[in-house]
Design a protein around this motif. Structure first.
Motif, mmCIF file in Angstrom:
data_model
loop_
_atom_site.group_PDB
_atom_site.id
_atom_site.type_symbol
_atom_site.label_atom_id
_atom_site.label_comp_id
_atom_site.label_asym_id
_atom_site.label_seq_id
_atom_site.Cartn_x
_atom_site.Cartn_y
_atom_site.Cartn_z
ATOM 1 N N MET A 151 122.782 26.494 24.410
ATOM 2 C CA MET A 151 123.351 26.969 23.183
ATOM 3 C C MET A 151 123.587 25.793 22.248
ATOM 4 N N ASP A 160 122.484 29.322 18.216
ATOM 5 C CA ASP A 160 121.085 29.763 18.242
ATOM 6 C C ASP A 160 120.833 30.912 19.219
ATOM 7 N N ALA A 161 121.784 31.185 20.119
ATOM 8 C CA ALA A 161 121.654 32.313 21.048
ATOM 9 C C ALA A 161 122.283 33.590 20.489
ATOM 10 N N ALA A 162 122.806 33.527 19.271
ATOM 11 C CA ALA A 162 123.440 34.697 18.654
ATOM 12 C C ALA A 162 122.406 35.751 18.287
ATOM 13 N N THR A 163 122.813 37.019 18.388
ATOM 14 C CA THR A 163 121.957 38.113 17.921
ATOM 15 C C THR A 163 122.028 38.178 16.399
ATOM 16 N N GLU A 196 125.319 39.254 15.234
ATOM 17 C CA GLU A 196 126.299 38.169 15.261
ATOM 18 C C GLU A 196 126.082 37.198 14.099
ATOM 19 N N GLU A 230 119.161 43.115 17.739
ATOM 20 C CA GLU A 230 119.399 42.399 18.996
ATOM 21 C C GLU A 230 118.558 41.141 19.149
ATOM 22 N N LYS A 262 117.470 37.420 18.999
ATOM 23 C CA LYS A 262 118.225 36.167 19.028
ATOM 24 C C LYS A 262 117.776 35.281 17.859
ATOM 25 N N LYS A 264 117.321 32.152 17.767
ATOM 26 C CA LYS A 264 116.305 31.176 18.189
ATOM 27 C C LYS A 264 114.909 31.779 18.276
ATOM 28 N N ASP A 265 114.802 33.115 18.347
ATOM 29 C CA ASP A 265 113.505 33.789 18.446
ATOM 30 C C ASP A 265 112.974 34.270 17.096
#
Length: 86
Positions: free
Chosen positions: A1, A23-26, A29, A65, A67, A69-70
């Motif tokens: 994270m 960066d792991a937030a949806t 979020e 949903e 992320k 980072k994606d």
């Protein structure tokens, strides 16, 4: 994270703000993190509406949903945070 900086162009706000988000937030979020800096400050709350995130000036919103980072965003890239019904 890790913290990831994005520029928030929040619907109804006249200020584009740099917001650090995990960066792991949806995307939900991410929208909430951006809302903290705009809603009840320069933007009125809109009960019953859902906040969605999209790449700046792109009509297609990111899945809720997904992320951060994606999403393929670059550091400090501008995202639009908009109110929707769905």
């Amino acid at each position: 994270m890790a913290q990831f900086p994005i520029s928030s162009n929040f619907e109804g706000d006249f200020v584009v703000q740099l917001v650090a988000v995990d960066d792991a937030a949806t995307m939900d979020e991410v929208a909430a993190a951006c809302a903290e800096h705009s809603v009840n400050r320069r933007v009125a709350p809109r009960p019953g509406k859902i906040l969605r995130v999209r790449r700046h000036s792109n009509g297609e919103v990111f899945p809720r949903e997904m992320k951060l980072k994606d999403a393929g965003l670059l550091p400090t890239e501008t995202v639009d945070v908009i109110f929707t019904d769905i």
